[in-house]
Design a protein around this motif. Sequence first.
Motif: not given
Length: 153
Positions: A139-153
């Motif tokens: 799961a940690m290797k998912l990077g930006h595909q990880h559901p907990h990753f948030r983009y900066v607005q």
Amino acid sequence: MKRENKLTSVSWKQGYVFFLASHNPKLRYAGCFLCFTGVVPLGPFFLSWGLNNVPGPKSRAITAALIPGLGTIGSIVSTWTYTSNFAPQYRPGNAINLATTTLVFLIGAFLTWYVNWENKRRDRGDLDYRLDGLTEEEAMKLGHQHPHFRYVQ
């Protein structure tokens, strides 16, 4: 987009309109300052925004080169659009600058909308299925595909 970014976009648009619509040298000189104060802050803004929204060192390195590289294409184009045969109005150069900076503004507005939309999807849990059957390491290797990753607005 944030209020400060909207203000800078109004500033450079107004400056290029002064260049295109006026023959008054004082008004065109004021347009220089409006363009400068509107466009200059956008370079660091887009670079930091892009780098903060890209996971991983390789992707960040490519982004760190790509954003300034695309930004400097204008220097190459200006050698053909700000020639002496277009003086003193330089309509092609100013029109191209107005068009490209408007395009950059529209792209920035779209990306702002997109990251807000994507973050809301992640907040609702729409992407939690990506974690099904994965170990914590996977799961940690998912990077930006990880559901907990948030983009900066």
